[in-house]
Design a protein around this motif. Sequence first.
Motif, PDB file in Angstrom:
ATOM      1  N   GLY A  81       0.832  -1.211   0.000  1.00  0.00           N
ATOM      2  CA  GLY A  81       0.000   0.000   0.000  1.00  0.00           C
ATOM      3  C   GLY A  81       0.860   1.252   0.000  1.00  0.00           C
ATOM      4  N   GLY A  82       0.332   2.294   0.610  1.00  0.00           N
ATOM      5  CA  GLY A  82       1.063   3.554   0.625  1.00  0.00           C
ATOM      6  C   GLY A  82       2.019   3.691   1.793  1.00  0.00           C
ATOM      7  N   VAL A  83       2.026   2.729   2.700  1.00  0.00           N
ATOM      8  CA  VAL A  83       2.887   2.811   3.885  1.00  0.00           C
ATOM      9  C   VAL A  83       3.959   1.727   3.801  1.00  0.00           C
ATOM     10  CG1 VAL A  83       2.996   2.738   6.395  1.00  0.00           C
ATOM     11  CG2 VAL A  83       0.958   3.662   5.261  1.00  0.00           C
ATOM     12  N   LEU A 111       1.557   5.706  -6.794  1.00  0.00           N
ATOM     13  CA  LEU A 111       0.309   6.151  -6.149  1.00  0.00           C
ATOM     14  C   LEU A 111       0.144   7.668  -6.116  1.00  0.00           C
ATOM     15  CD1 LEU A 111       0.318   3.775  -3.005  1.00  0.00           C
ATOM     16  CD2 LEU A 111      -1.026   3.503  -5.112  1.00  0.00           C
ATOM     17  N   LEU A 113       1.642   9.499  -3.854  1.00  0.00           N
ATOM     18  CA  LEU A 113       2.313   9.763  -2.579  1.00  0.00           C
ATOM     19  C   LEU A 113       2.474   8.459  -1.808  1.00  0.00           C
ATOM     20  CD1 LEU A 113      -0.071  11.464   0.043  1.00  0.00           C
ATOM     21  CD2 LEU A 113      -0.819   9.945  -1.796  1.00  0.00           C
TER      22      LEU A 113
ATOM     23  N   GLY B  82      -3.401   7.181  -4.957  1.00  0.00           N
ATOM     24  CA  GLY B  82      -3.474   7.886  -3.689  1.00  0.00           C
ATOM     25  C   GLY B  82      -3.923   9.326  -3.822  1.00  0.00           C
ATOM     26  N   LEU B 111      -5.064   2.415   1.579  1.00  0.00           N
ATOM     27  CA  LEU B 111      -3.623   2.567   1.308  1.00  0.00           C
ATOM     28  C   LEU B 111      -2.817   2.978   2.537  1.00  0.00           C
ATOM     29  CD1 LEU B 111      -3.778   4.533  -2.097  1.00  0.00           C
ATOM     30  CD2 LEU B 111      -3.352   2.076  -1.774  1.00  0.00           C
ATOM     31  N   GLY B 112      -3.501   3.477   3.575  1.00  0.00           N
ATOM     32  CA  GLY B 112      -2.796   4.024   4.732  1.00  0.00           C
ATOM     33  C   GLY B 112      -2.800   5.546   4.700  1.00  0.00           C
ATOM     34  N   LEU B 113      -2.687   6.101   3.502  1.00  0.00           N
ATOM     35  CA  LEU B 113      -2.793   7.560   3.362  1.00  0.00           C
ATOM     36  C   LEU B 113      -3.271   7.880   1.953  1.00  0.00           C
ATOM     37  CD1 LEU B 113       0.715   9.272   2.988  1.00  0.00           C
ATOM     38  CD2 LEU B 113       0.195   6.924   2.338  1.00  0.00           C
ATOM     39  N   ALA B 114      -3.886   9.040   1.809  1.00  0.00           N
ATOM     40  CA  ALA B 114      -4.364   9.483   0.502  1.00  0.00           C
ATOM     41  C   ALA B 114      -4.451  10.998   0.529  1.00  0.00           C
ATOM     42  CB  ALA B 114      -5.728   8.862   0.181  1.00  0.00           C
TER      43      ALA B 114
END
Lengths: 347, 347
Positions: A81-83, A111, A113, B82, B111-114
């Motif tokens: 994911g994003g982390v 993504l 970010l 994201g 995603l954990g953040l967006a």
Amino acid sequence: MRCPLSRPAISVDALLSEVTEILTGAGFCDAQARALAATIVAGERDGCKSHGIYRLEGCLRTVKAGKVDPTALPELADAGGGVIRVLAHDGFSPAAFDLGLPVLCERARDLGLAALVINDCTHFSALWPEIEAITAQGLAGLAMCPSYATVAPAGGSAALLGTNPLAFGWPRGDAPPYVFDFATSVAARGEIELHRQAGKPLPEGWAVDAQGQPTTDPEAALAGAMLPFGAHKGSAISTMIELLAGAMIGDLTSPEALDYLGTTTLAPHHGELILALDPAKFAAGRAGDPMARAEGLFTAILGQGARLPSQRRFAAREQALTQGIALTEAEVALLARLRRQGLDAVD
Amino acid sequence: MRCPLSRPAISVDALLSEVTEILTGAGFCDAQARALAATIVAGERDGCKSHGIYRLEGCLRTVKAGKVDPTALPELADAGGGVIRVLAHDGFSPAAFDLGLPVLCERARDLGLAALVINDCTHFSALWPEIEAITAQGLAGLAMCPSYATVAPAGGSAALLGTNPLAFGWPRGDAPPYVFDFATSVAARGEIELHRQAGKPLPEGWAVDAQGQPTTDPEAALAGAMLPFGAHKGSAISTMIELLAGAMIGDLTSPEALDYLGTTTLAPHHGELILALDPAKFAAGRAGDPMARAEGLFTAILGQGARLPSQRRFAAREQALTQGIALTEAEVALLARLRRQGLDAVD
């Protein structure tokens, strides 16, 4: 700025080899030694003496105290994911950052970010070397971490927050990036120490004494607490850093980091949060090139006589890269002693 | 805090209906009217008079000047990564935010953040209503936007940066969230205006005159530029906001926003950047509950007599929700006039 080079200079590469060998000789594994040496030499190269070779002794002391593992191999934990998480496994932070950086940048490009979380590290370094590693990839970066509880919240009376640095960078192609990296305390603890040594009072608003009262006496300030920059605004930002880069990432806040170590004389143990953002993704489909528009802003800032942050550091870097770094006799002696004695050179 | 309720009070819901009807009567479509009314009434409810019904005239003036489309339907552009973009199509920002919020929160959980990017909006409101909509979903939020060029960079001499607000929030379950929302200028333009009206000098460090020299004269300050909070640190943060929430998102920076509108008397046209972060994802696999650990920090802050940001606002809210909002006669007359005359009520 550096003094005129009346002393013989050592090249940046030669200093990097020397510092790497000192760390290897003191028991650091290759990954830890390489990453830590690069960070220390970057500080020395950029004229940031407070983050340069002067820090070697503190790093070795932290090893000797058993508070950091110089052979730790950081471990990547990436769920896609994003982390992106890197477990430093009680090693210094730079090796953990190096492991996570390529994944962070790739994910941010994918993504738009992404976030890199470093956990369980002994934090070493200013944040700008990390930020510059991100801007070198054409991405914007934002980094923050707690430190030790040495700063009172605005309106408070006792140390609770850390000096909690905040750093940001924006890429500028082949030119040095736009980078800031500052403590959210009004001054660094070292600056208060310098006032004490010089017997000079502190400016108003820097600190409170042990009773929580405003003080300009450096001794009283060192026994009390520093204050955040920008009054309640800086205090709020510092609190945000405790929340995001402490509680949220499941790592120590500044009061917890101080409890854990029991002293401010060793390098602190906590985590770090680093965001990378891809301007190409954020600007997609919009008119205008974000890079060119940012340059217009920088030109306007410089055009009215204001500086961009880090300009002095980049000037020192250019000089160091072309003319080498002039160390003092004491610094040369320090390096020789650390090389000869390893961990025996420190208490 | 509000004065004792000697005047008859209007309930929050009744005021919301009244403001919504005023906007509908002035030609706003339902989505624009509902979202803008909710934002304006939230300000009035929380005792933030500067963001309350007093702003209605400015909103209508901006419509009448043809600088905002009161019937714009915001459009979601979501490529699944994201970054979620909402094109406001020259409408006010709150309707665009409302459209993007559910996607932002869903994506942050995934995603954990967006990031939510709002483009091409006339920006209206403080940032805290948006931040609180994010914390209400159990997420942390960070928001920022440019404004008009009215602030000189530290070390500079002329207006270039905006008052560029920065806001952050952390969820606290059923309790009001930890929220800050402040201008990165040392003071708001309205505060300088109040000093001018009262014939009082400004504190040092608030402003420079038209020649770029420090001034404490409110007239000279209004003709010159405000200064950032926290000297070079606040200036760097404000510049970061121009870069991230202006250039990076492909929308106007503060100098461009002023050029576009040609005046600071109408609501500004630019974009906004809002990040949402999911503590559950960031803390996954780590010891300790991030929510409980954050509460420990808040308890320690409050325990030494410091305040949390927004405490006063939450107290005003509680009073408004239980006892209603006491409007002045002038405010009641304003609402009646706007309802009767619509756009004809403003220049």
